[in-house]
Design a protein around this motif. Structure first.
Motif, PDB file in Angstrom:
ATOM      1  N   ARG A 284       4.611  19.923  -4.151  1.00  0.00           N
ATOM      2  CA  ARG A 284       3.624  20.661  -3.399  1.00  0.00           C
ATOM      3  C   ARG A 284       3.918  20.487  -1.923  1.00  0.00           C
ATOM      4  O   ARG A 284       4.796  19.746  -1.529  1.00  0.00           O
TER       5      ARG A 284
ATOM      6  N   SER B  92       0.969  16.162  -8.926  1.00  0.00           N
ATOM      7  CA  SER B  92      -0.422  16.475  -9.213  1.00  0.00           C
ATOM      8  C   SER B  92      -1.102  15.282  -9.887  1.00  0.00           C
ATOM      9  O   SER B  92      -0.470  14.495 -10.599  1.00  0.00           O
ATOM     10  N   GLU B  93      -2.397  15.154  -9.671  1.00  0.00           N
ATOM     11  CA  GLU B  93      -3.160  14.066 -10.296  1.00  0.00           C
ATOM     12  C   GLU B  93      -3.098  14.170 -11.810  1.00  0.00           C
ATOM     13  O   GLU B  93      -3.037  13.154 -12.517  1.00  0.00           O
ATOM     14  N   HIS B  94      -3.099  15.394 -12.324  1.00  0.00           N
ATOM     15  CA  HIS B  94      -3.018  15.581 -13.776  1.00  0.00           C
ATOM     16  C   HIS B  94      -1.719  15.004 -14.330  1.00  0.00           C
ATOM     17  O   HIS B  94      -1.714  14.317 -15.360  1.00  0.00           O
TER      18      HIS B  94
END
Length: 281
Positions: free
Chosen positions: A248, A61-63
């Protein structure tokens, strides 16, 4: 089946390295996705924003990419021109110099571990997970110098209490670095071939740690857009072990991987299943 107690001397001296220095260095590169992030920055060769790094590591995830880069910045592995929100990151000189460590870890893994098709960055991170726990290096050093050795003697020589010694021996056994010479309680422990082969790995890590100490003793140079060198282990050098990397269902870009990953179980469960159920972060 009893294990042979014939012990060959290490090609490089494990006992000569500073265990604390080695483990301090490993703690900087042990967090999951640190190697992936560093090698993405090296491969692209220019400053990158968080979203650009995340776009090339679409299974993260980008986070999480943002959190990892922020920690790498605090640890001196990456730099940025300023503290503006969204300012790009690039490898620092210290981050660039991880090349030798990554190569040593990858070479050791390829020679001594049976992991199947696995990306170069994941191979490095898997190796670090086997080595980074505090006091593991001390136990390996004791066995390299004096094995085969019984449990109580290992604890005495390593300066650890019995409980912690047993924890470390159990973990090192699960990770294929230590073995018992027989099935009975009290049978001595020895290093496996993989454990005895760690000399060049420890030497590379200690060398990098010494460089890190020197670099941190002077003010950091301003970040530039100069071309960065590759960290030495291509992200997809051996193909991609999707079960170890996929978070993902989004396919990873083909420029970084030998083939697109498919949906798999969570990362830690898959990695654990390949080596030992007891192995964790």
């Amino acid at each position: 089946m009893p294990v042979s107690i014939l012990v060959q001397p290490s090609a490089s001296s494990i006992g000569s390295v500073d265990a604390h220095r080695v483990e301090d260095a490993l703690s900087l590169i042990a967090p999951k996705w640190t190697t992936w992030s560093a090698q993405t920055l090296a491969q692209q060769g220019h400053p990158m924003r968080v979203r650009d790094v995340a776009a090339r590591l679409s299974f993260i995830s980008e986070h999480l990419v943002g959190k990892r880069l922020a920690q790498m910045h605090a640890d001196g592995l990456v730099t940025r021109a300023d503290d503006r929100r969204g300012a790009p990151y690039q490898l620092s000189a210290l981050g660039d110099s991880l090349s030798r460590v990554h190569r040593a870890l990858s070479d050791w893994s390829q020679t001594n571990l049976s992991l199947g098709a696995i990306a170069g960055a994941e191979r490095v991170e898997d190796a670090v997970r086997r080595l980074h726990l505090r006091h593991s290096t001390a136990v390996i050093q004791v066995l390299d110098t004096g094995g085969p050795m019984r449990f109580v003697r290992i604890a005495e020589e390593a300066g650890l209490d019995n409980s912690l010694t047993q924890q470390r021996l159990n973990r090192l056994q699960a990770d294929g670095l230590v073995a018992r010479t027989g099935p009975r309680h009290g049978d001595p422990y020895i290093l496996t071939d993989a454990g005895r082969a760690l000399g060049p790995v420890y030497a590379a890590i200690e060398h990098w740690s010494n460089a890190a100490t020197r670099k941190r003793s002077v003010p950091p140079a301003p970040a530039t857009a100069a071309t960065r060198t590759h960290t030495g282990v291509p992200l997809g050098a051996d193909g991609i072990r999707t079960a170890a990397a996929l978070r993902r269902n989004t396919a990873a870009p083909s420029a970084l991987f030998s083939h697109a990953p498919q949906a798999q179980p969570r990362v830690l469960a898959a990695v654990t299943a390949l080596s030992a159920a007891s192995r964790g972060r």
